[in-house]
Design an enzyme around this catalytic site. Structure first.
Site, PDB file in Angstrom:
ATOM      1  N   GLY A   1       0.825  -1.201   0.000  1.00 22.90           N
ATOM      2  CA  GLY A   1       0.000   0.000   0.000  1.00 22.90           C
ATOM      3  C   GLY A   1       0.855   1.246   0.000  1.00 22.90           C
ATOM      4  CB  SER A   2       0.004   4.768   0.623  1.00 28.91           C
ATOM      5  OG  SER A   2      -0.383   4.820   1.986  1.00 28.91           O
TER       6      SER A   2
ATOM      7  CB  CYS B   1       3.800  -0.293  -6.862  1.00 26.59           C
ATOM      8  SG  CYS B   1       4.304  -1.989  -7.161  1.00 26.59           S
TER       9      CYS B   1
ATOM     10  CD  GLU C   1       4.983  -4.776  -3.698  1.00 30.43           C
ATOM     11  OE1 GLU C   1       4.174  -4.483  -4.601  1.00 30.43           O
ATOM     12  OE2 GLU C   1       5.318  -5.947  -3.431  1.00 30.43           O
TER      13      GLU C   1
ATOM     14  CD  GLU D   1       2.636   4.983  -6.719  1.00 27.58           C
ATOM     15  OE1 GLU D   1       2.860   3.884  -7.252  1.00 27.58           O
ATOM     16  OE2 GLU D   1       2.326   5.104  -5.520  1.00 27.58           O
TER      17      GLU D   1
END
Length: 461
Positions: free
Chosen positions: A211-212, A266, A232, A361
């Site tokens: 996730g973030s 991602c 991650e 991002e």
């Protein structure tokens, strides 16, 4: 109850029950009790048999799993089918690596104090694994965060994203159908407050998060002493195109890497640095092809780019693009909402380096092209953000490929390929703000075990 809606048209797919704080406690207690009772541990041959049956069940239901993943996650049908096949392969990889869970002999007798001893290590399951997952690969991420635990014999609790819980629930059903005893893989549909107990509880031995960065690092700070973790997070993947690269071959690759799953990956291509001699040409041709991509219903087999996961994400991407336009970026294609749920594939030329699209991002269908004069300048700009995940270099010069790849701050550098390339047996993860630890089936299996040494003293040795 939680409403699970189709991200393309907003229609209700299914309602699922939301678990309570009491459910979380019961799941943790059940998983911990299983781990504490060594007589309940699943032997390796049984774990192999269960995963083999699960892989066969999934192979027989590829179409149904594909439609479910596409409907709840919004990834186009063709790409969702690839995800399902990858998920099946993930089980097969785990099966192959179960026999590789092993220790080693530790030499003794090299000093007088160590004679008459035999020593060796073994790897044991680490304990209760708690996994918090993301929406963008609703089946394959669940596989990556549960199957390694099952393969090594660790009980696992999985929390899927609330936007995409159905593939997770279906996979847990398949595991049970394949013979996995109750309690070894539990799915919980909970909000953030109740989910936090899955992180902070002292009975959790390993925490897996996708996730973030903001959420991941915050949760890591709350882990109990001794709890290991793998995080991650996302990135803002940089690509460097050398003057020696063939522009035509670069375009299709960058197109796929940038607009796959509407950029909700991602390691999606985001920042493309192109030598000034080819920048305008590459940007124009990329924009031409991006404008021809078919955007729409992910269940339509012709669709190439689907919706963003929520309407508010469409609004956010739109705001970022408008900010970039106002600060001097040239919008070569797209740059507009197509609906409440879809945003047009967008190519921006030379956004300011301080613009949000250059700093964070995007997680949307937007690719930024930047011109550079000197390779060292491009590398410095590529490395300027705190995120470091996968990067790529397009070049026909081997020396340049080796030199540039050595200077890029990344966990993986692709040469003449886009940043979103991945196979499930390779190490995969970010560094710096982008994460901690490495995923990949066998790498996660190793992380979900811990070492124990046995030293035997005997006069006959």
């Amino acid at each position: 109850m939680l409403n699970v809606n189709n991200p393309f048209n907003g229609q209700l797919i299914e309602q699922v029950a939301v678990n309570t704080a009491e459910d979380v406690e019961q799941a943790l207690a059940r998983a911990h009790a299983l781990f504490e009772d060594r007589s309940a541990w699943l032997p390796a041959y049984q774990r192999i048999e269960i995963l083999e049956r699960a892989a066969q069940i999934m192979s027989n239901r590829v179409e149904a799993l594909t439609l479910l993943a596409a409907e709840e996650g919004g990834k186009p049908y063709a790409d969702s089918k690839v995800e399902v096949l990858r998920a099946i392969n993930g089980l097969k990889l785990a099966i192959e690596h179960i026999p590789q869970i092993k220790g080693e002999q530790i030499p003794m007798g090299h000093t007088a104090s160590s004679v008459n001893r035999l020593a060796f290590t073994q790897r044991e399951p680490i304990g209760v694994v708690s996994s918090v997952s993301a929406f963008n690969h609703p089946l394959n991420l669940i596989v990556h965060q549960t199957v390694p635990a099952i393969a090594v014999g660790a009980p696992v609790i999985i929390k899927p994203a609330q936007t995409t819980p159905l593939s997770c629930l279906k996979f847990v059903e398949i595991l049970q159908e394949a013979g996995l005893p109750e309690g070894w893989c539990q799915a919980l549909i909970v909000g953030n407050e109740d989910a936090e107990k899955l992180v902070v509880d002292e009975r959790v031995n390993f925490f897996s998060f996708i996730g973030s960065a903001k959420v991941g690092w915050m949760l890591r700070s709350k882990l109990s002493p001794g709890t290991r973790c793998a995080l991650e997070h996302g990135g803002a993947a940089p690509v460097i195109v050398d003057r020696s690269a063939d522009v035509e071959s670069v375009i299709d690759s960058v197109l796929k890497g940038g607009f796959y799953h509407a950029g909700q990956v991602c390691v999606s291509v985001q920042r493309v640095y192109v030598h000034e001699t080819a920048c305008d040409e590459l940007a124009a041709k990329l924009a031409e092809k991006a404008s021809q991509l078919i955007v729409g219903d992910p269940l339509d087999e012709k669709t190439e780019v689907g919706p963003l996961i929520l309407p508010r994400e469409v609004d956010r991407v739109s705001q970022w693009v408008e900010q970039a336009r106002e600060s001097g970026a040239k919008v070569l294609c797209g740059g507009k909402k197509l609906s409440e749920t879809c945003y047009a594939p967008t190519v921006l030329l030379n956004p300011d380096d301080t613009a949000t699209v250059s700093q964070n991002e995007i997680f949307g269908p937007v690719v930024c092209i930047y011109s550079y004069k000197d390779k060292s300048e491009a590398i410095a700009r590529a490395n300027a953000l705190p995120y470091a995940f996968q990067a790529s270099i397009y070049t026909n010069d081997l020396t340049d490929a080796l030199d540039t790849s050595s200077k890029l701050n990344a966990t993986a550098v692709m040469v003449n390929d886009h940043t979103a390339f991945r196979v499930d047996w390779m190490p995969f993860g970010g560094r710096d703000a982008s994460g901690l630890g490495m995923g990949g089936i066998q790498y996660s299996m190793h992380d979900m075990t811990r070492e124990k040494m046995l030293v035997i003293k005997s006069t006959v040795l």
